[in-house]
Each structure stands twice: as C-alpha cells, then as structure tokens.
Design a protein around this motif. Structure first.
Motif, PDB file in Angstrom:
ATOM      1  N   ALA A 127     -26.180 -24.903  36.908  1.00  0.00           N
ATOM      2  CA  ALA A 127     -24.651 -25.556  36.922  1.00  0.00           C
ATOM      3  C   ALA A 127     -24.064 -25.927  38.310  1.00  0.00           C
ATOM      4  O   ALA A 127     -24.289 -25.045  39.277  1.00  0.00           O
ATOM      5  N   GLY A 135     -22.312 -30.953  37.034  1.00  0.00           N
ATOM      6  CA  GLY A 135     -22.763 -30.924  35.645  1.00  0.00           C
ATOM      7  C   GLY A 135     -23.833 -30.049  35.626  1.00  0.00           C
ATOM      8  O   GLY A 135     -23.951 -28.831  36.452  1.00  0.00           O
ATOM      9  N   GLN A 151     -30.769 -34.712  35.427  1.00  0.00           N
ATOM     10  CA  GLN A 151     -29.450 -34.500  35.897  1.00  0.00           C
ATOM     11  C   GLN A 151     -28.199 -34.653  34.898  1.00  0.00           C
ATOM     12  O   GLN A 151     -28.436 -35.995  34.022  1.00  0.00           O
ATOM     13  N   ILE A 152     -27.537 -33.959  34.516  1.00  0.00           N
ATOM     14  CA  ILE A 152     -26.665 -34.448  33.248  1.00  0.00           C
ATOM     15  C   ILE A 152     -25.179 -34.223  34.091  1.00  0.00           C
ATOM     16  O   ILE A 152     -24.917 -33.207  34.694  1.00  0.00           O
ATOM     17  N   THR A 153     -24.361 -35.420  34.381  1.00  0.00           N
ATOM     18  CA  THR A 153     -23.090 -35.335  35.139  1.00  0.00           C
ATOM     19  C   THR A 153     -22.132 -35.377  33.945  1.00  0.00           C
ATOM     20  O   THR A 153     -22.232 -35.488  32.821  1.00  0.00           O
ATOM     21  N   GLY A 154     -20.742 -35.273  34.213  1.00  0.00           N
ATOM     22  CA  GLY A 154     -19.547 -35.372  33.694  1.00  0.00           C
ATOM     23  C   GLY A 154     -18.932 -34.264  33.681  1.00  0.00           C
ATOM     24  O   GLY A 154     -17.832 -34.168  32.701  1.00  0.00           O
ATOM     25  N   LEU A 155     -19.198 -33.047  34.071  1.00  0.00           N
ATOM     26  CA  LEU A 155     -18.484 -31.824  33.904  1.00  0.00           C
ATOM     27  C   LEU A 155     -18.162 -31.249  35.512  1.00  0.00           C
ATOM     28  O   LEU A 155     -18.876 -30.785  35.762  1.00  0.00           O
ATOM     29  N   CYS A 158     -18.325 -27.205  37.243  1.00  0.00           N
ATOM     30  CA  CYS A 158     -19.110 -26.525  36.193  1.00  0.00           C
ATOM     31  C   CYS A 158     -19.574 -25.091  37.022  1.00  0.00           C
ATOM     32  O   CYS A 158     -20.220 -25.040  37.920  1.00  0.00           O
ATOM     33  N   TYR A 195     -24.408 -28.486  24.956  1.00  0.00           N
ATOM     34  CA  TYR A 195     -25.649 -29.598  24.909  1.00  0.00           C
ATOM     35  C   TYR A 195     -26.681 -28.944  24.231  1.00  0.00           C
ATOM     36  O   TYR A 195     -27.238 -27.960  24.596  1.00  0.00           O
ATOM     37  N   ASP A 213     -17.194 -30.287  22.388  1.00  0.00           N
ATOM     38  CA  ASP A 213     -16.174 -30.553  23.459  1.00  0.00           C
ATOM     39  C   ASP A 213     -14.962 -29.644  23.094  1.00  0.00           C
ATOM     40  O   ASP A 213     -14.203 -30.049  22.418  1.00  0.00           O
TER      41      ASP A 213
END
Length: 370
Positions: A127, A135, A151-155, A158, A195, A213
């Motif tokens: 994280a 993210g 890579q997972i972005t948007g949080l 984290c 996720y 969410d």
C-alpha cells in the motif's frame, strides 16, 4: 535470536505472543516476536535485524533499502505462520519463520509504503500512501527479487491491506484525495475498497477496479502540532478483522468504528469504542482526552482522540494496539494490551514503535498460503 520453534497460532495462545517493529538506524532496527510473561513483561523470543549475516547474498538495491532510515513500518503473520511479511526501511519482504531466510524482497524507493499483504498465487501487495501513484502495487514472488509490479492507483493515503479469503478480495483503506486542509470540508473522506483477485490474468492478477467502495463519514480535525500543517481530515489507518465474524474494525485518527459485511452497516465511533474497549479507552494526552469527553472544547475542533496506528483482536477477544503519543509524530514507546474482561490496558515498553499485531491466525480471515 531464534526460538526453538513457532508458538501455536490462535486458541488459548492467541493473546500470549505478539509481533512488533522497533525503529532504529541501519542495523539497529528490528522486528521482534514477544511473549507476555506471568511477571507482566514482554520477553523477546525471536528477532530479525538487517545485520551483515542476514544481508549476505541479497541484491545491493535491497540491502540499501533495508538499511535506509529508521522505519520498521509493519510486520504481520503470513502463510499460516510459516512466513512473516515485513516493511523495513524502504524494502518490502517476506521472511521464512523461524529461520529468518528471505523468501522474497523488493526495494520501494520514493514511495510511502505503509502496509503489505501476501495474496494467493504467490503474490505480494503493498500500500502506497502518497502522490499520483497512491494505491496498491502487486508483485509476483515467483522470483526471489523483483522490481516489476502491477500498479493500481486511485486510493490516496492508502494505509492498510487485508486479505479476505471468503470474498476473494483484498481490502484497502485510504481517502478519496490527500487529506490535508487545502480542500473544502465536504471534499475529503475515508474509503474502504475491495479489489478482487483474478488469477487467470497474468498481467493484472488483481482487478484495478474495486468491487466494493465503502465511504466513511467526513470529519475535519485540528492538527495538534503548533505551527505545523493546516487542518487535517480524518482518515482510516487500520482495517482489523474480528475473529469468527464477517466484521472488521476501522481505526482512524478520531476513533474506531465497526463495519458488518453481512448487513453492510457501520457502527458509530462511540458505540464501537464502548463495545470493544469499555471504559478502558484512553486518549494519550490531556488535550485529546478533553475532546473525547466534551466533544468540542474551544480551539480543539475535531481533536484526534485515538491516533491509533495499529489494532489487532485476538481469538479470545483481547486487544493489542498502538496509539501515537501526543506531538510525537506517528510513533509510541510501548505496545498496549487490553485483555478480555479487563477495564485497564497494560503497556509493554519496547522502544519506538509504529505497529504491532498478535502472532495468530484470525478464524474466518486466515492468511493466504504460499
């Protein structure tokens, strides 16, 4: 230091042993496994530090990352107690337990890595708290060292990850945007995202689009450091599973709230604190205590009452947690334990610590096997 073998996970032993990370420069930082003794002490029975012996044979980038700074951000049980997942310095790694051999390691330069979790399929998730890349990062552990990841972005911000084997998801907590006071009151709020794993997809083994969410109540809080930052927004730091229940606790700057996955309902902060802590919950300073008792004393708008950095519930219902000390940044000098049925927590001085957890498997929330 090595013990004779791993203690049993869970059951009657669930509130006897705990893991913690102790800060220190270079090889003085370490992770420890402690046993709570009848004499009221925390006896160190196993430890791992980045000594020359432990670093032998590791890639230079990993060695540099492990020795960087003072931080030991997290240590947690993995693979049913056969492994430990560790964030130390600027490195993420998985150790075999009790041998201490490095099963997997990667350096994480230029990131704000705050948590990690082993996932099925020999994957490791981390994280990242800040910047446009905030993210999750997903690493394959098929090779012992790698710097390649999904890579997972948007949080933003984290801070914690949790594997949920029943729903087949990894939970992550953070905020919708960086929680400083430059945004209007109604723009920043905590989020708990899920996720889903998609093992058939080698390029994206974790879906980049959350399947759940959960939005947390918005609250702007006063920053406790004089002359420091602007007003801050309450954000979650911890998602802690409750043994034997489809329930987890979400600890934030202001307090702790329960979320029931079956009913999809959140309990208010005060209700959750009363149910789990009773009268034993204590803010760590007079200023925080005034806010906790009166709600809004002059000049203390939204004072941080918990500032809890980690929280763990044992199989017998005992709580282990760390609350950052007043004006001490994110750190504390002891690990607190509230035994089931007690009305007062006991502190175990260890050094400067950030997170701690029971050495256990949580029933219903078992760790992924490697």
């Amino acid at each position: 230091m090595e013990n004779d073998g791993p203690p049993d996970l869970g059951g009657e032993e669930s509130s006897r042993y705990f893991l913690a990370g102790i800060r220190g420069m270079r090889a003085r930082k370490k992770i420890v496994l402690c046993e709570r003794t009848a004499g009221g002490e925390a006896k160190e029975i196993w430890s791992w530090a980045p000594t020359a012996h432990r670093l032998r044979g590791l890639p230079d980038a990993v060695v540099t990352a492990l020795l960087h700074g003072e931080s030991v951000t997290e240590v947690r049980v993995a693979d049913g107690g056969k492994k430990l997942a560790v964030l130390m310095g600027n490195a993420a790694m998985v150790l075999s337990y009790p041998s201490g051999e490095v099963y997997f390691a990667t350096d994480c330069p230029g990131t704000g890595v705050h948590s990690l979790e082993v996932l099925p399929g020999n994957l490791l998730a981390t994280a990242d708290t800040g910047g446009v890349e905030a993210g999750l990062r997903i690493f394959s552990m098929n090779e012992p060292y790698t710097d390649e990841y999904q890579q997972i972005t948007g949080l933003a911000s984290c801070h914690w990850l949790l594997w949920d084997r029943i729903d087949g998801v990894v939970w992550a907590v953070g905020t919708n945007r960086w929680p400083n006071g430059s945004h209007p009151d109604n723009e920043v709020f905590g989020r708990v995202l899920a996720y889903r794993l998609q093992p058939e997809n080698e390029q994206e083994p974790v879906s980049p689009v959350p399947v759940k969410d959960i939005a947390l109540p918005r609250s702007q809080i006063a920053w406790e450091f004089a002359g420091g930052r602007d007003l801050w927004f309450d954000g979650p730091h911890v998602v802690c599973p409750v043994p034997g229940k489809r329930v987890f606790l979400i600890a934030s700057d202001l307090g702790v709230r329960e979320f029931d996955l079956t009913t999809q309902r959140q309990k208010p902060l005060d209700t959750t604190l009363t149910e789990y802590f009773g009268s034993a919950f204590k803010p760590t300073a007079r200023q925080r205590d005034e806010w906790h008792k009166t709600g809004n004393p002059a000049g203390n708008r939204g004072m941080r009452t918990s500032n809890m950095k980690s929280l763990s519930v044992s199989e017998d219902g005992s709580l282990l947690y760390i609350q950052a000390a007043w004006k001490a940044g994110d750190f504390a000098k002891s690990v607190d334990v509230l035994d089931k049925g007690s009305d007062r927590a006991k502190g175990y001085p260890l050094g400067t610590v950030y997170k701690a957890t029971w050495f256990q498997e949580v029933s219903g929330w078992e760790t992924a096997r490697i």
